[in-house]
Design an enzyme around this catalytic site. Sequence first.
Site, PDB file in Angstrom:
ATOM      1  N   LYS A   1       0.729  -1.149   0.134  1.00 19.44           N
ATOM      2  CA  LYS A   1      -0.016  -0.161  -0.031  1.00 19.44           C
ATOM      3  C   LYS A   1       1.038   1.246   0.223  1.00 19.44           C
ATOM      4  O   LYS A   1       0.579   2.224  -0.673  1.00 19.44           O
ATOM      5  CB  LYS A   1      -1.031  -0.068   1.251  1.00 19.44           C
TER       6      LYS A   1
ATOM      7  N   GLN B   1      -4.770  -1.573   9.251  1.00 24.64           N
ATOM      8  CA  GLN B   1      -4.606  -3.028   8.826  1.00 24.64           C
ATOM      9  C   GLN B   1      -5.289  -3.972   9.862  1.00 24.64           C
ATOM     10  O   GLN B   1      -4.999  -4.020  10.883  1.00 24.64           O
ATOM     11  CB  GLN B   1      -3.226  -3.208   8.381  1.00 24.64           C
TER      12      GLN B   1
ATOM     13  N   ASP C   1     -10.991   2.599   3.360  1.00 18.85           N
ATOM     14  CA  ASP C   1     -11.379   1.018   3.485  1.00 18.85           C
ATOM     15  C   ASP C   1     -12.959   1.146   3.073  1.00 18.85           C
ATOM     16  O   ASP C   1     -13.276   0.032   2.434  1.00 18.85           O
ATOM     17  CB  ASP C   1     -11.018   0.539   4.693  1.00 18.85           C
TER      18      ASP C   1
HETATM   19  N1  GUN Z   1      -6.689  -6.896   5.801  1.00 22.20           N
HETATM   20  C1  GUN Z   1      -7.156  -7.739   4.694  1.00 22.20           C
HETATM   21  N2  GUN Z   1      -7.519  -6.933   3.841  1.00 22.20           N
HETATM   22  C2  GUN Z   1      -7.810  -5.609   4.393  1.00 22.20           C
HETATM   23  C3  GUN Z   1      -8.201  -4.442   3.570  1.00 22.20           C
HETATM   24  O1  GUN Z   1      -8.657  -4.210   2.705  1.00 22.20           O
HETATM   25  N3  GUN Z   1      -8.208  -3.381   4.395  1.00 22.20           N
HETATM   26  C4  GUN Z   1      -7.535  -3.492   5.759  1.00 22.20           C
HETATM   27  N4  GUN Z   1      -7.343  -2.142   6.601  1.00 22.20           N
HETATM   28  N5  GUN Z   1      -7.167  -4.367   6.390  1.00 22.20           N
HETATM   29  C5  GUN Z   1      -7.226  -5.773   5.444  1.00 22.20           C
END
Ligand code: GUN
Length: 285
Positions: free
Chosen positions: A52, A96, A119
Amino acid sequence: MPQIIDGKKISQEIKDELKEKVAALKQEGKEAALAVIQVGDDPASGVYVNNKKKACAYIGIRSLSYELPEDTTEQELLDLVETLNRDDSVNGILVQLPLPEHIDEDKVIRTISPQKDVDGFHPENVGRLVIGEKGFVSCTPAGIIQLLKRSGISIEGKHCVVVGRSNIVGKPMALLMLRENATVTIAHSKTVGLKELCRQADILIVAIGKPRFITAEYIKEGAVVIDVGIHREEKIIDGKTVKKLCGDVKYDEVAEHTSAITPVPGGVGPMTIAMLMNNCVETML
Ligand code: GUN
């Protein structure tokens, strides 16, 4: 031969479009910053978080990294989120998941300002999706809509079966397909007659979280199949242990019965980050 839907290529196209948009917005004096919070040092989460941050650097968005120890208290995390909510130089906040067990994930998600919830997990954004209002949409399902559209697959009027009902993928996926005028059925591991139901799908989207669960018997000839699953498997080939990724779909036997299918890896996976970047750019508009 089915059309192999190339998520790597499509996600790159989207990132390149966003890079141009960000450069144009910079000319107008608009900048964006994404705060990325990771609690603990789960290696898989570490890889996602790094990807990311790399994507942010690529498209020209500043990323602020918060790597907190495993024993961070819930209150400490909530305080950090609230500080970032108040910080006008931060446009997006991403925590996350999964979080350590002693922290209530729902409480953390609800604390993120809905205007910075890139998100799309906050109940306000989920509610907006339900009633068709503008808001942040969960990245993986939003990415699947882009995969279908950019591959020239029409959605309107089609019967779409979504297998899986998670808050992050299954439920928002069904709502997005409905928004695109598909006829939608949500199925899950407890659905009676799952195989027969899947065989009615023009578009089958699988997010059930079980490796190679969907076999050729679940497929209507010529259907479109989207595989959201990602599983790490170890195989022994010539006495050597080889690590391989697979999805929820038994690709080798399913592909020939489809008109289009996503591979694993290189299908849905790369789209999640591209759509996260899209949501970050939306915070600048
Ligand atoms: N953990 C697995 N996929 C995601 C996601 O799309 N966003 C976040 N914040 N955590 C995750």
